[in-house]
Design an enzyme around this catalytic site. Sequence first.
Site: not given
Length: 628
Positions: A283, A369, A397
């Site tokens: 990353k 979530e 969600r």
Amino acid sequence: MSILDTINSPDDLKKIPRSDLPDLAAEIRSLIVEVVSKNGGHLASSLGAVELAIAIHYVFDVPHDKIIWDVGHQSYAHKIITGRREKFHTLRKYEGICGFTRMCESQYDSFTTGHSSTSISAGLGIACAKSLKKENNKVIAVIGDGSMTAGLAYEGMNQTGYLHKNKDFIVILNDNDMSISKNVGALSSFLSRTFSKKYLQDLRKEFGEFLKSLPKIGDDLYKFAKRSEEFFKTFATPGMLFEAFNFDYFGPINGHNINHLIDILNNIKHLREPVLLHITTTKGKGYPPAERNPIYFHGIGSFKVKTGNCNNTKNGISTYTEVFGKTMVELAGKNEKIIAVTAAMPEGTGLTEFSEIFPERFFDVGIAEQHGVTFSAGLATEGFRPVVAIYSTFLQRAYDQILHDVCLESLPVIFAVDRAGIVGEDGATHNGLFDISYLRNLPNMVVMAPKDENELRQMLLTALSHNGPIAFRYPRGTGVGVPIEPDIKPLPIGKGEILKKGTDILILAIGHSVCESLNAYEKLISEHGISSTVVNCRFVKPLDTELIISLTKEIPRLITVEENIRMGGFGSAVLECLSDGGIYDYKIDRLGIPDVFVDHGPQNLLRAKYKIDSNAIVNSALKLMGRI
């Protein structure tokens, strides 16, 4: 002329010699860093996916073949390759290109991906549709940045495995140390490279039959290996997990070796059953500050390219998120029952300090979530006070879990709803414009919003003092700059406050809109001689019905203001209040977001566009007064 200047489509990319592709990757990275340093954006993720984007477009025939980028913020290189290079400087700007993939933006964006973990389900749907239409398109789902931690990804894999016969579907797991595993070294890379050859796949199957044929020990050896063709990889990779879902697994391999990636993709693209290719990437690759601190550069504002230092635009005022995080630490030091829960966003929700001071009371559930909310409900049944800090757009969600697992039994779970309202440059998938509407209709739920950062502290204590489900929403960005009172006092549930008193117009506001209403008050009185009463309602549910009814009997005109969708929002709650109170003949104007998705752009510009800023309130008052 640079190599990149010659590329306006994937067809142009295919004309580039493979030996020049590493130089092209460097040019793409340079452009991404340059633009994001000015516009802000998701830098580290897209830098890590540059070689992958090049390799995919080099091997596959896009848009005939379909690519889904999950999460879409790792798609900057994809956007540059697919005809948006000359517009890339408009990234995340108003009326410019989006920071995520958008179907309405380009034929090369096969699916809109702002939230995570949707690619496998969507990709399988597209693959099944292509099969039903007798079309031979390949479907490639690129999933990374922790997206494999969400249950939806496994639901999609489970269905894919069930429907695996003759499904042209490739899943590429971009593992950048925020996903499911670490790079396990050269052996796995070697095995994945050789096992991707078709004749060696056949050899593995024949070897499995050979193992089973061995007298006495054959079956035991075969069972121990689970699948004989994966015998060696079983010990070095997570391949058995994906093989259990009926995916042919290859990897992990180095995701920055373009030639290797191209070879692997060419080898697996002819397979007619689901394939999972596991690649490892760094990353922030190619930009040292982002490589050193990929979390900081995951989503960042403008910064200086040479140093990586952010351009400071806060003027010394703390953000709502920072105030929330510090208040959590302060209150948790006095109450050992307080627990913090977040979904892969400890930095984004301001809980990093909490996690360091109270590690045993901090839980990051990953991009899950739904699990996070039900997990918190379980904590609440045992006497703890879980504070669930999730962005407004992501809390959607977990709606079923809020309803069934929290509200049904009125469990004391606290929802700290960050990034409520217009978030700005992240756009339609990230704006938190629905939470008032989707929370206020739930029985037992209390919904409130602070007018400033000091009131945010009061609302957190109020929530902790309340014995039931309760949510408070607050915006992205810096606070108002009010003094922070050292002693936090809880607020009486369902009680608003009158901030200004006037006789011509009644302005009922919630959250950030209170500041806009106070600005409008000054303009109305100084420029137009109109006096108004401004009320900080504080609570959407329960409303201060007594205060509202009494004021509407005194003041003949009413404006409601909210940074939420109008349908079912705060203004709707006020209309219901008036109707229940028998007040029907009344001049009312509701200011809020209309029935649209709000695109990306600066917050103040969008507030003006959708008529929820102070100027819009002034114009509304003038209309109600018959002045315009």
